[in-house]
Write a protein that holds these residues in place. Structure first.
Motif, PDB file in Angstrom:
ATOM      1  N   ALA A  14       0.827  -1.213   0.000  1.00 25.73           N
ATOM      2  CA  ALA A  14       0.000   0.000   0.000  1.00 25.73           C
ATOM      3  C   ALA A  14       0.856   1.256   0.000  1.00 25.73           C
ATOM      4  O   ALA A  14       0.445   2.296  -0.497  1.00 25.73           O
ATOM      5  CB  ALA A  14      -0.920   0.005   1.214  1.00 25.73           C
ATOM      6  N   THR A  15       2.049   1.165   0.552  1.00 31.41           N
ATOM      7  CA  THR A  15       2.911   2.342   0.585  1.00 31.41           C
ATOM      8  C   THR A  15       3.900   2.335  -0.580  1.00 31.41           C
ATOM      9  O   THR A  15       4.838   3.125  -0.602  1.00 31.41           O
ATOM     10  CB  THR A  15       3.685   2.422   1.909  1.00 31.41           C
ATOM     11  OG1 THR A  15       4.308   1.161   2.131  1.00 31.41           O
ATOM     12  CG2 THR A  15       2.770   2.733   3.061  1.00 31.41           C
ATOM     13  N   GLY A  16       3.703   1.434  -1.545  1.00 32.26           N
ATOM     14  CA  GLY A  16       4.488   1.492  -2.771  1.00 32.26           C
ATOM     15  C   GLY A  16       5.710   0.590  -2.798  1.00 32.26           C
ATOM     16  O   GLY A  16       6.482   0.615  -3.742  1.00 32.26           O
ATOM     17  N   ASP A  17       5.901  -0.218  -1.761  1.00 30.03           N
ATOM     18  CA  ASP A  17       7.055  -1.109  -1.690  1.00 30.03           C
ATOM     19  C   ASP A  17       6.646  -2.469  -2.263  1.00 30.03           C
ATOM     20  O   ASP A  17       5.682  -3.060  -1.805  1.00 30.03           O
ATOM     21  CB  ASP A  17       7.458  -1.245  -0.211  1.00 30.03           C
ATOM     22  CG  ASP A  17       8.800  -1.897  -0.053  1.00 30.03           C
ATOM     23  OD1 ASP A  17       9.458  -2.168  -1.074  1.00 30.03           O
ATOM     24  OD2 ASP A  17       9.210  -2.127   1.106  1.00 30.03           O
ATOM     25  N   LYS A  18       7.355  -2.945  -3.309  1.00 32.61           N
ATOM     26  CA  LYS A  18       6.965  -4.224  -3.915  1.00 32.61           C
ATOM     27  C   LYS A  18       8.190  -5.107  -4.155  1.00 32.61           C
ATOM     28  O   LYS A  18       9.234  -4.606  -4.537  1.00 32.61           O
ATOM     29  CB  LYS A  18       6.303  -4.002  -5.274  1.00 32.61           C
ATOM     30  CG  LYS A  18       4.939  -3.383  -5.236  1.00 32.61           C
ATOM     31  CD  LYS A  18       4.418  -3.281  -6.663  1.00 32.61           C
ATOM     32  CE  LYS A  18       3.523  -2.076  -6.824  1.00 32.61           C
ATOM     33  NZ  LYS A  18       3.201  -1.835  -8.237  1.00 32.61           N
ATOM     34  N   PRO A  19       8.035  -6.418  -3.987  1.00 30.78           N
ATOM     35  CA  PRO A  19       9.101  -7.350  -4.359  1.00 30.78           C
ATOM     36  C   PRO A  19       8.880  -7.772  -5.811  1.00 30.78           C
ATOM     37  O   PRO A  19       7.945  -7.295  -6.453  1.00 30.78           O
ATOM     38  CB  PRO A  19       8.864  -8.514  -3.422  1.00 30.78           C
ATOM     39  CG  PRO A  19       7.368  -8.550  -3.317  1.00 30.78           C
ATOM     40  CD  PRO A  19       6.876  -7.129  -3.439  1.00 30.78           C
ATOM     41  N   ASP A  20       9.702  -8.686  -6.317  1.00 33.76           N
ATOM     42  CA  ASP A  20       9.424  -9.230  -7.649  1.00 33.76           C
ATOM     43  C   ASP A  20       8.435 -10.384  -7.548  1.00 33.76           C
ATOM     44  O   ASP A  20       7.563 -10.555  -8.387  1.00 33.76           O
ATOM     45  CB  ASP A  20      10.727  -9.696  -8.297  1.00 33.76           C
ATOM     46  CG  ASP A  20      11.678  -8.524  -8.482  1.00 33.76           C
ATOM     47  OD1 ASP A  20      11.346  -7.629  -9.261  1.00 33.76           O
ATOM     48  OD2 ASP A  20      12.729  -8.481  -7.810  1.00 33.76           O
ATOM     49  N   LEU A  21       8.611 -11.176  -6.487  1.00 33.30           N
ATOM     50  CA  LEU A  21       7.710 -12.306  -6.251  1.00 33.30           C
ATOM     51  C   LEU A  21       7.398 -12.353  -4.764  1.00 33.30           C
ATOM     52  O   LEU A  21       8.184 -11.874  -3.942  1.00 33.30           O
ATOM     53  CB  LEU A  21       8.388 -13.624  -6.641  1.00 33.30           C
ATOM     54  CG  LEU A  21       8.682 -13.869  -8.124  1.00 33.30           C
ATOM     55  CD1 LEU A  21       9.789 -14.902  -8.265  1.00 33.30           C
ATOM     56  CD2 LEU A  21       7.442 -14.331  -8.853  1.00 33.30           C
ATOM     57  N   ALA A  22       6.252 -12.940  -4.423  1.00 30.18           N
ATOM     58  CA  ALA A  22       5.944 -13.116  -3.007  1.00 30.18           C
ATOM     59  C   ALA A  22       5.092 -14.356  -2.818  1.00 30.18           C
ATOM     60  O   ALA A  22       4.290 -14.697  -3.688  1.00 30.18           O
ATOM     61  CB  ALA A  22       5.196 -11.899  -2.464  1.00 30.18           C
ATOM     62  N   PHE A  23       5.296 -15.016  -1.688  1.00 33.09           N
ATOM     63  CA  PHE A  23       4.381 -16.084  -1.306  1.00 33.09           C
ATOM     64  C   PHE A  23       3.054 -15.422  -0.974  1.00 33.09           C
ATOM     65  O   PHE A  23       3.031 -14.384  -0.316  1.00 33.09           O
ATOM     66  CB  PHE A  23       4.912 -16.836  -0.075  1.00 33.09           C
ATOM     67  CG  PHE A  23       5.965 -17.825  -0.422  1.00 33.09           C
ATOM     68  CD1 PHE A  23       5.621 -19.138  -0.709  1.00 33.09           C
ATOM     69  CD2 PHE A  23       7.306 -17.459  -0.479  1.00 33.09           C
ATOM     70  CE1 PHE A  23       6.594 -20.061  -1.042  1.00 33.09           C
ATOM     71  CE2 PHE A  23       8.277 -18.382  -0.818  1.00 33.09           C
ATOM     72  CZ  PHE A  23       7.921 -19.690  -1.094  1.00 33.09           C
TER      73      PHE A  23
END
Lengths: 294, 437
Positions: free
Chosen positions: B94-103
């Protein structure tokens, strides 16, 4: 003002304040303003847009009983913590008043919980207070029967137990402030009282307590208002259970935020903010009034 | 003059921040057309990928990452997000932080929670789908007919774990075949001095399984579609009656005496020790048992059967460790690399993965290791006919389990549980913009 040399002012022009002001605005004013603004929106993790919805969040929160219950629990918790923490604090201060070596060591020991992580304290007590935990084992050993009281499993009394844990953690700080307060009382006054034949209790009740008023103001206000923002100890011991009996507003906010209902969570924190403010002014006013005798 | 200037500057700065800040940082993304799928061994030197995992899933990708790094030259980092995992991930995204993949739990409600259409890559047309067993290929992972999640292990199933020795001692030879015979068995065991069922109301989360399994037939009949459309409510007889039944069984004394204070750990200990005969639970419960007993002991002692009102039908509920999602990060190279990693995971890397995890294979071409415990095989066998749980079909996942735990503690009646759940469900559905709410 006029006596001050003119050049001094120019040494420190007002715009030197800008960096500090910027920090203040970005980290304090803006989040507070956002706290007000977002409460009137439908901000959530489910969609990208944010739209204004007026008082929708307030209406739905107050019509559901959960918020009112959380407010009630928060208030009860805060009052309990304020009472216990101050009673423990003042008792310790009186007990450890004399500057002996033993007392100094004991003061340090009682201050240690203050600097411990609140979550760690919570988890330790959770383990101690389990039905098969150490406290029941000790009680069982002393009484010679098997004790399996669920200290954290009672819908009525668990909030008292958790408030005591909270007070246990912070009583060292209250003790320190009361000790400082006791030290400022002039020995002459106490001696005069003793010469007039006042007992220990009379000295305490009529001389020391009134003179401790500033310390009481500080301790009661910080304990009461600080514990309204309580979260960590309750989260670690009961997670708001059993049956919602210890669900502080902050625990409710945490859960709501985690479910992606950001606007609702913000609304709740605004309600908490307002409640603390509404409570703070009369309480502090009342306690300050007691200081007028000084 | 200066004072007014500063005052003005401060107000202007604050106002500007408020105005610019008042939009969701996760906006953006756009285009959702299924992308191309790079070959599994395409070179990725210098590319770094991040996978978010929970405390109980951060070791899962080890063998895959090792193989993938060696094959492609990419570097893959697993970042552990502290529990509660779902809340942590949602807040970060929600605050704009993203990984490439996630469980991620591949259910509709949880994909909605991540705002899948905006934040996640579509996995439609993925190369591993043909190899996946037909029963399991389309079981979950969709939102609005787009595939967003890649299933890597068999989803968890809610059903009954039982102690074989307790059953044998009580002379039980035939397993229950429907809900009535299941409850009847409980009463017989109770009459014989055995605690039939064990529940853990202190840790709360397993309370909802008792409702889900009772609703399996209704779920197959479209119950959750009606709930999603606000045509049927938790307070209507279908769901309310299951809560009342659950309460009735507890009041009847068919559960452990310390139900209010019992924890997840106590539950595992009780079933292993034979202090209780049956537990309605999911796969993670078996994981807990595996930590406490050897594989032989478990094969000897613990069995599993699915249950529903009309027969032995399981209720499946995939969790975060069963699947992965790939994020739209705006970096085309990394997005393609993330898809490539998934192709490898469920392609050339899959046999090693199944072996390393000692788990049931999702692909007909990859054999399940024969060291997988029999209870887990029974669980995966039940998947073919299993029905999705509330989390799979409902658009939101209300706090039913907390309210049920409140009921066990005595602070809510069954009707109040249903009311609170409905209210929470409506609130979540409304926030999602569901039409009927």
């Amino acid at each position: 003002m006029s006596s001050r040399p003119r050049g001094r002012r120019q040494d420190h022009p007002l715009w030197f304040l800008l960096p500090a002001l910027a920090v203040l605005v970005i980290f304090f004013f803006v989040p507070t303003i956002f706290n007000f603004v977002y409460a009137f929106t439908d901000w959530s993790s489910f969609k990208s847009g944010i739209g204004f919805v007026g008082f929708d969040n307030f209406v739905s929160l107050f019509t559901s009983g959960t918020l009112v219950n959380a407010l009630r629990v928060t208030l009860v918790y805060a009052v309990l913590v304020a009472v216990f923490q101050n009673v423990f604090g003042i008792a310790l201060a009186l007990l450890l008043e004399k500057d002996t070596r033993l007392n100094r060591a004991a003061r340090v020991a009682f201050f240690v919980p203050v600097i411990m992580s609140a979550l760690a304290v919570g988890y330790i007590f959770q383990a101690l207070l389990k039905p098969e935990g150490a406290l029941n084992e000790i009680l069982g050993f002393v009484t010679g029967t098997e004790v399996s009281i669920a200290w954290l499993g009672d819908t009525t009394w668990t909030i008292v137990v958790v408030a005591i844990v909270h007070s246990w953690k912070w009583m060292g700080l209250s003790m320190l402030i009361y000790l400082a307060g006791l030290k400022t009382i002039s020995a002459d006054v106490l001696e005069a009282g003793r010469l007039d034949g006042a007992s220990w209790w009379q000295t305490f009740r009529h001389i020391r307590m009134p003179l401790l008023a500033p310390a009481i103001t500080f301790n009661v206000a910080t304990a009461l208002l600080g514990s309204m923002n309580g979260f960590d100890i309750v989260q670690a011991t009961t997670e708001g259970g059993p049956g919602g009996a210890t669900e502080l507003l902050n625990i409710f906010i945490f859960r709501t935020f985690g479910q992606g209902l950001f606007a609702q969570a913000t609304t709740m924190s605004l309600v908490l903010f307002l409640m603390v403010t509404i409570l703070a002014f009369p309480v502090i006013r009342f306690l300050r009034k007691r200081e007028d005798v000084l | 003059m200066k004072k007014t200037l500063i005052g003005f500057a401060a107000v202007a700065a604050a106002a500007a921040l408020v105005l610019t800040g008042c939009s969701d940082p996760t906006t953006g993304g756009g285009g959702s057309a299924p992308a191309d799928w790079p070959a599994q061994d395409a070179k990725l030197d210098g590319v770094e990928l991040t996978i978010w995992a929970a405390q109980n899933s951060n070791k899962v990708p080890e063998s895959v990452i090792k193989g993938f790094e060696k094959l492609t030259g990419a570097k893959v980092d697993v970042e552990t997000i502290p529990d509660p995992y779902e809340q942590g991930v949602q807040t970060k995204v929600a605050t704009g932080d993203k990984p490439d993949l996630a469980f991620w739990q591949p259910t509709g409600s949880q994909l909605t929670a991540l705002n899948a259409a905006t934040n996640l890559q579509s996995l439609d047309g993925a190369p591993w789908l043909d190899a996946t067993s037909e029963d399991l290929r389309d079981i979950t992972g969709f939102l609005d007919d787009t595939r967003y999640a890649a299933l890597i292990t068999t989803p968890a199933v809610e059903g009954v774990y039982y102690n074989k020795k307790v059953f044998a001692d009580a002379g039980v030879t035939d397993l229950p075949t429907d809900w009535d015979s299941f409850i009847e068995l409980g009463r017989e065991l109770k009459a014989g001095g055995v605690t039939p069922f064990y529940e853990m109301a202190a840790d709360r989360w397993s309370t909802q399984w008792w409702i889900h399994v009772q609703l399996a037939d209704a779920a197959a009949d479209g119950l959750w579609d009606r709930v999603n459309a606000n045509e049927e409510k938790f307070t209507d007889p279908t769901i309310l009656s299951t809560i009342e039944t659950y309460k009735g069984l507890i009041d009847e004394g068919l559960f452990n005496e310390d139900i209010k204070t019992a924890t997840f750990e106590d539950q595992g200990d009780a079933l292993l020790a034979g202090d209780a005969a049956m537990v309605v639970q999911v796969n993670s419960f078996f994981g807990q048992l595996q930590a406490k007993a050897s594989a032989e002991e478990l094969d000897e002692k613990i069995g599993f059967f699915p249950i529903a009102p009309s027969g032995n039908i399981g209720t499946f509920i995939p969790d975060q460790s069963n699947a992965l999602v790939a994020f739209k990060t705006g970096d085309a190279t990394k997005e393609a690399a993330a898809r490539q990693l998934l192709s490898y995971w469920l392609g050339d890397g899959y046999p090693d993965f199944v072996e390393a995890q000692n788990t049931v294979s999702l692909q007909d071409g990859v054999e399940t290791p024969d060291t997988v415990p029999s209870a887990l095989l029974a669980v995966s066998d039940s998947l073919g006919s299993a029905v999705g749980s509330m989390q799979v079909h409902a658009i939101a996942n209300p706090d039913l389990y907390i309210f049920l735990a409140d009921m066990i503690q005595g602070t809510k009646t069954p009707l109040e549980v249903a009311e609170a759940t409905q209210e929470h469900f409506a609130e979540l559905a409304k926030a999602q913009g569901a039409e009927a709410f």
